[in-house]
Scaffold this active site. Structure first.
Site, mmCIF file in Angstrom:
data_model
loop_
_atom_site.group_PDB
_atom_site.id
_atom_site.type_symbol
_atom_site.label_atom_id
_atom_site.label_comp_id
_atom_site.label_asym_id
_atom_site.label_seq_id
_atom_site.Cartn_x
_atom_site.Cartn_y
_atom_site.Cartn_z
ATOM 1 N N TYR A 52 -29.695 8.928 -80.674
ATOM 2 C CA TYR A 52 -29.985 10.053 -81.557
ATOM 3 C C TYR A 52 -31.346 9.845 -82.234
ATOM 4 O O TYR A 52 -31.524 8.899 -83.008
ATOM 5 C CB TYR A 52 -28.904 10.226 -82.622
ATOM 6 C CG TYR A 52 -27.555 10.657 -82.070
ATOM 7 C CD1 TYR A 52 -27.427 11.162 -80.782
ATOM 8 C CD2 TYR A 52 -26.406 10.570 -82.857
ATOM 9 C CE1 TYR A 52 -26.193 11.567 -80.285
ATOM 10 C CE2 TYR A 52 -25.166 10.968 -82.371
ATOM 11 C CZ TYR A 52 -25.070 11.458 -81.087
ATOM 12 O OH TYR A 52 -23.843 11.854 -80.594
ATOM 13 N N SER A 215 -19.352 19.262 -80.537
ATOM 14 C CA SER A 215 -19.800 20.653 -80.384
ATOM 15 C C SER A 215 -18.660 21.635 -80.626
ATOM 16 O O SER A 215 -18.365 22.494 -79.788
ATOM 17 C CB SER A 215 -20.415 20.883 -79.001
ATOM 18 O OG SER A 215 -21.643 20.231 -78.878
ATOM 19 N N GLY A 220 -20.257 26.985 -73.650
ATOM 20 C CA GLY A 220 -21.047 26.411 -72.568
ATOM 21 C C GLY A 220 -21.512 25.019 -72.945
ATOM 22 O O GLY A 220 -20.935 24.358 -73.817
ATOM 23 N N PHE A 221 -22.550 24.571 -72.279
ATOM 24 C CA PHE A 221 -23.114 23.258 -72.582
ATOM 25 C C PHE A 221 -24.362 23.465 -73.435
ATOM 26 O O PHE A 221 -25.466 23.599 -72.932
ATOM 27 C CB PHE A 221 -23.448 22.509 -71.281
ATOM 28 C CG PHE A 221 -23.852 21.069 -71.513
ATOM 29 C CD1 PHE A 221 -22.928 20.138 -71.943
ATOM 30 C CD2 PHE A 221 -25.155 20.650 -71.296
ATOM 31 C CE1 PHE A 221 -23.276 18.812 -72.141
ATOM 32 C CE2 PHE A 221 -25.522 19.329 -71.500
ATOM 33 C CZ PHE A 221 -24.581 18.410 -71.930
ATOM 34 N N GLU A 223 -25.171 26.143 -74.970
ATOM 35 C CA GLU A 223 -25.761 27.460 -74.734
ATOM 36 C C GLU A 223 -25.919 28.253 -76.024
ATOM 37 O O GLU A 223 -26.765 29.139 -76.120
ATOM 38 C CB GLU A 223 -24.903 28.250 -73.737
ATOM 39 C CG GLU A 223 -24.942 27.682 -72.332
ATOM 40 C CD GLU A 223 -24.061 28.469 -71.378
ATOM 41 O OE1 GLU A 223 -24.029 29.706 -71.496
ATOM 42 O OE2 GLU A 223 -23.406 27.842 -70.527
#
Length: 305
Positions: A52, A215, A220-221, A223
């Site tokens: 990160y 997330s 989506g990934f 999105e």
């Protein structure tokens, strides 16, 4: 804040984990304010990873929280390793070196939890076991887990690793809910019936492994965020109705939907907005009804057979 046990460990943690992936988007004053807000709200579990910000997020966190022995006793730190540029690496050497770097950046002598970040196709579980044994015996890591792993990948590790694997970070949200949907649509000829993860949700419940959804607001990934999106009008309408009933924000309800699942998940919250963080934390005090949970599930386009 409501608390929970992490997997089979004795760690008593908040039901919300503060994700620090975007901490490098804040200046020093903002970062300090964000971390202090989390602590004031009872959110003392912080999730990191060595990638990160290229490691900068861990350094920023240590400065923002003014790390010292007294502070360290009041917080729980989790970090992840195993992702390198263009590859994944679960070798003993990389795990040990990664942890040393993590500890140095966080200005601490130990991690409460270390997760292996993404499955390494070239993993040699004997090396992972040697690394974990050395980290545990040296006191550098107290608990271990994985991230984004399927049941058989975990079983392979468990054949050699002596320590319990207490957590598995997995992508999960109302709109990315295949690990739930495939269990509902058993033996059906539709897209929702496709088992993409080897029944990982049931596996984790059976083996006392805490699922940490990452997330929780994305579709989506990466999105976009489904809250307020014109791509999900029915979902937002349903969430807004439930939010109005409880007198909270749509953000709170989206997190409460995850917390309502009996798997006792611990969502990783990635926002750097203090007010939104507070909204997420409020979810720990809300218990959606079965009717509300399923109404939100269906409004996202998830089907019931």
């Amino acid at each position: 804040m409501r608390t929970m046990k992490l997997g089979s460990s004795t760690l008593e943690l908040p039901v919300i984990s503060v994700g620090c992936m975007r901490l490098n988007s804040l200046d020093s004053n903002e970062a300090e304010r964000f971390v202090q807000t989390a602590l004031e709200e009872g959110a003392n579990f912080f999730d990191h990873a060595d990638i990160y910000g290229g490691g900068a997020c861990e350094e920023i966190f240590a400065d923002a929280i003014h790390m010292n022995d007294d502070v360290r006793e009041k917080i729980v730190l989790q970090s992840k390793c195993g992702i390198r540029q263009g590859m994944f690496d679960f070798s003993k050497e990389h795990i040990l070196n990664s942890v040393d770097g993590i500890l140095q950046r966080l200005k601490t002598d130990y991690l409460d939890v270390l997760l292996l970040h993404r499955p390494d196709a070239l993993v040699e579980p004997e090396e992972v076991a040697e690394a974990f044994d050395k980290l545990e015996s040296s006191g550098k890591v107290r608990h271990f887990g994985v991230s984004n792993q399927k049941p058989m990948q975990i079983e392979l590790l468990k054949k050699y690793v002596q320590q319990p694997l207490v957590a598995n970070q997995l992508q999960l949200s109302i709109t990315n809910a295949n690990m739930i949907s495939n269990g509902i649509n058993v033996n059906m000829e539709n897209e929702s019936a496709v088992d993409r993860d080897g029944s990982i949700l049931d596996y984790c419940r059976l083996n006392d492994i805490t699922v940490q959804p990452w997330s929780p607001f994305q579709y989506g990934f990466f999105e976009g965020v489904f809250l307020g999106s014109d791509k999900f009008p029915e979902l937002n309408k349903q969430i807004d109705e439930v939010a109005a009933k409880y007198g909270v924000s749509n953000t709170t309800i989206a997190v409460a939907w995850l917390l309502r699942h009996p798997a006792q998940m611990q969502p990783i919250i990635g926002t750097m907005n203090t007010e939104r963080l507070k909204d997420c934390i409020k979810a720990g005090d809300i218990h959606l009804t079965r009717e509300e949970w399923y109404a939100i599930y269906r409004a996202a386009g998830n089907i019931l057979p």
